[in-house]
Scaffold this motif. Structure first.
Motif, PDB file in Angstrom:
ATOM      1  N   ALA A 279      13.370   2.314 -31.031  1.00 19.90           N
ATOM      2  CA  ALA A 279      12.577   1.094 -30.837  1.00 19.90           C
ATOM      3  C   ALA A 279      11.347   1.117 -31.739  1.00 19.90           C
ATOM      4  O   ALA A 279      10.957   0.079 -32.298  1.00 19.90           O
ATOM      5  N   ARG A 280      10.709   2.279 -31.913  1.00 17.53           N
ATOM      6  CA  ARG A 280       9.545   2.391 -32.800  1.00 17.53           C
ATOM      7  C   ARG A 280       9.947   2.102 -34.247  1.00 17.53           C
ATOM      8  O   ARG A 280       9.255   1.361 -34.969  1.00 17.53           O
ATOM      9  N   ARG A 281      11.073   2.688 -34.683  1.00 21.62           N
ATOM     10  CA  ARG A 281      11.544   2.442 -36.046  1.00 21.62           C
ATOM     11  C   ARG A 281      11.838   0.957 -36.246  1.00 21.62           C
ATOM     12  O   ARG A 281      11.475   0.369 -37.275  1.00 21.62           O
ATOM     13  N   GLU A 282      12.485   0.378 -35.265  1.00 20.18           N
ATOM     14  CA  GLU A 282      12.839  -1.046 -35.340  1.00 20.18           C
ATOM     15  C   GLU A 282      11.578  -1.900 -35.391  1.00 20.18           C
ATOM     16  O   GLU A 282      11.503  -2.868 -36.174  1.00 20.18           O
ATOM     17  N   ALA A 283      10.569  -1.525 -34.589  1.00 21.61           N
ATOM     18  CA  ALA A 283       9.306  -2.278 -34.581  1.00 21.61           C
ATOM     19  C   ALA A 283       8.609  -2.165 -35.929  1.00 21.61           C
ATOM     20  O   ALA A 283       8.070  -3.152 -36.458  1.00 21.61           O
ATOM     21  N   ARG A 284       8.590  -0.941 -36.534  1.00 24.24           N
ATOM     22  CA  ARG A 284       7.969  -0.762 -37.847  1.00 24.24           C
ATOM     23  C   ARG A 284       8.702  -1.575 -38.906  1.00 24.24           C
ATOM     24  O   ARG A 284       8.087  -2.190 -39.784  1.00 24.24           O
TER      25      ARG A 284
ATOM     26  N   LYS B 190      10.468  -4.322 -38.448  1.00 23.28           N
ATOM     27  CA  LYS B 190      10.192  -5.760 -38.244  1.00 23.28           C
ATOM     28  C   LYS B 190       8.783  -6.101 -38.724  1.00 23.28           C
ATOM     29  O   LYS B 190       8.555  -7.168 -39.311  1.00 23.28           O
ATOM     30  N   ALA B 191       7.853  -5.166 -38.450  1.00 22.45           N
ATOM     31  CA  ALA B 191       6.468  -5.410 -38.903  1.00 22.45           C
ATOM     32  C   ALA B 191       6.412  -5.451 -40.431  1.00 22.45           C
ATOM     33  O   ALA B 191       5.726  -6.298 -41.030  1.00 22.45           O
ATOM     34  N   ALA B 192       7.146  -4.540 -41.074  1.00 24.13           N
ATOM     35  CA  ALA B 192       7.164  -4.523 -42.543  1.00 24.13           C
ATOM     36  C   ALA B 192       7.832  -5.783 -43.078  1.00 24.13           C
ATOM     37  O   ALA B 192       7.360  -6.376 -44.072  1.00 24.13           O
ATOM     38  N   GLN B 193       8.891  -6.238 -42.443  1.00 21.92           N
ATOM     39  CA  GLN B 193       9.578  -7.453 -42.885  1.00 21.92           C
ATOM     40  C   GLN B 193       8.667  -8.659 -42.694  1.00 21.92           C
ATOM     41  O   GLN B 193       8.606  -9.550 -43.564  1.00 21.92           O
ATOM     42  N   ALA B 194       7.920  -8.699 -41.609  1.00 23.10           N
ATOM     43  CA  ALA B 194       7.002  -9.815 -41.365  1.00 23.10           C
ATOM     44  C   ALA B 194       5.885  -9.812 -42.405  1.00 23.10           C
ATOM     45  O   ALA B 194       5.463 -10.865 -42.904  1.00 23.10           O
ATOM     46  N   LYS B 195       5.373  -8.632 -42.752  1.00 21.26           N
ATOM     47  CA  LYS B 195       4.307  -8.511 -43.736  1.00 21.26           C
ATOM     48  C   LYS B 195       4.806  -8.956 -45.108  1.00 21.26           C
ATOM     49  O   LYS B 195       4.108  -9.671 -45.844  1.00 21.26           O
ATOM     50  N   ASN B 196       6.047  -8.553 -45.463  1.00 19.31           N
ATOM     51  CA  ASN B 196       6.629  -8.962 -46.735  1.00 19.31           C
ATOM     52  C   ASN B 196       6.880 -10.470 -46.776  1.00 19.31           C
ATOM     53  O   ASN B 196       6.766 -11.083 -47.841  1.00 19.31           O
ATOM     54  N   ALA B 197       7.217 -11.032 -45.633  1.00 19.59           N
ATOM     55  CA  ALA B 197       7.492 -12.481 -45.597  1.00 19.59           C
ATOM     56  C   ALA B 197       6.221 -13.271 -45.809  1.00 19.59           C
ATOM     57  O   ALA B 197       6.241 -14.375 -46.347  1.00 19.59           O
ATOM     58  N   LEU B 198       5.082 -12.738 -45.405  1.00 19.12           N
ATOM     59  CA  LEU B 198       3.800 -13.415 -45.556  1.00 19.12           C
ATOM     60  C   LEU B 198       3.283 -13.292 -46.975  1.00 19.12           C
ATOM     61  O   LEU B 198       2.517 -14.136 -47.450  1.00 19.12           O
TER      62      LEU B 198
END
Length: 179
Positions: free
Chosen positions: A163-168, A170-178
């Motif tokens: 879950a931690r890896r998945e959260a990281r 998703k956070a990285a994907q969200a940051k890249n999308a911005l």
């Protein structure tokens, strides 16, 4: 059930069924012989009616013998019969009180015969018929619970890491999308 158990249990039980029926039909003479044992038992809270106690012992012998002979709850039946045999033996065969050598020898033989029956009943009481004993099964169940607890903890750790890896991710994907 094995052939030996099928044959041996009724053979062991026969003496108790016959003896129990005799105690039910003719409790008087046995009550007289049982008086010393009954006097000690009344101190433990049992009724002071020798014939009633002899008949109750007879009922237990017939019931336990029938259950053992038919193979129904043989371990419990054997334990009940062992419990009936002790006072019966003490009351009916007190060879240590006899002064006549011949009577003493006969009573001793009967006492030892009952001791042998008691040994057979104790063996029957612990016979698991090839299945594991309750103590063994309880021990195994405890081990199974411990094993399940360890597995659950390990899977929870793996799920947390995942879950931690998945959260990281998703956070990285969200940051890249911005950006």
């Amino acid at each position: 059930m094995s052939l030996v158990r099928r044959v041996a249990r009724p053979m062991l039980a026969a003496m108790f069924v016959v003896g129990g029926l005799d105690q039910l039909k003719h409790p008087g003479a046995k009550a007289k012989a049982a008086r010393p044992v009954i006097d000690r038992a009344t101190k433990a809270g049992l009724p002071d009616d020798p014939e009633l106690l002899v008949r109750a012992n007879g009922v237990a012998m017939v019931g336990g013998g029938a259950l053992l002979a038919t193979g129904h709850v043989p371990r419990i039946a054997s334990a009940v019969l062992a419990g009936t045999l002790v006072p019966t033996t003490l009351a009916a065969h007190p060879f240590w009180t006899e002064s006549d050598p011949q009577t003493r020898a006969q009573q001793k033989i009967q006492f030892l015969k009952n001791l042998g029956l008691l040994g057979g009943l104790l063996l029957a009481a612990v016979d698991t018929d090839g299945r594991p004993s309750l103590a063994y099964r309880a021990h195994r169940a405890g081990e199974s619970v411990q094993r399940t607890a360890r597995t659950t903890k390990r899977e929870a750790r793996h799920a947390t890491r995942s879950a931690r890896r998945e959260a990281r991710l998703k956070a990285a994907q969200a940051k890249n999308a911005l950006t």
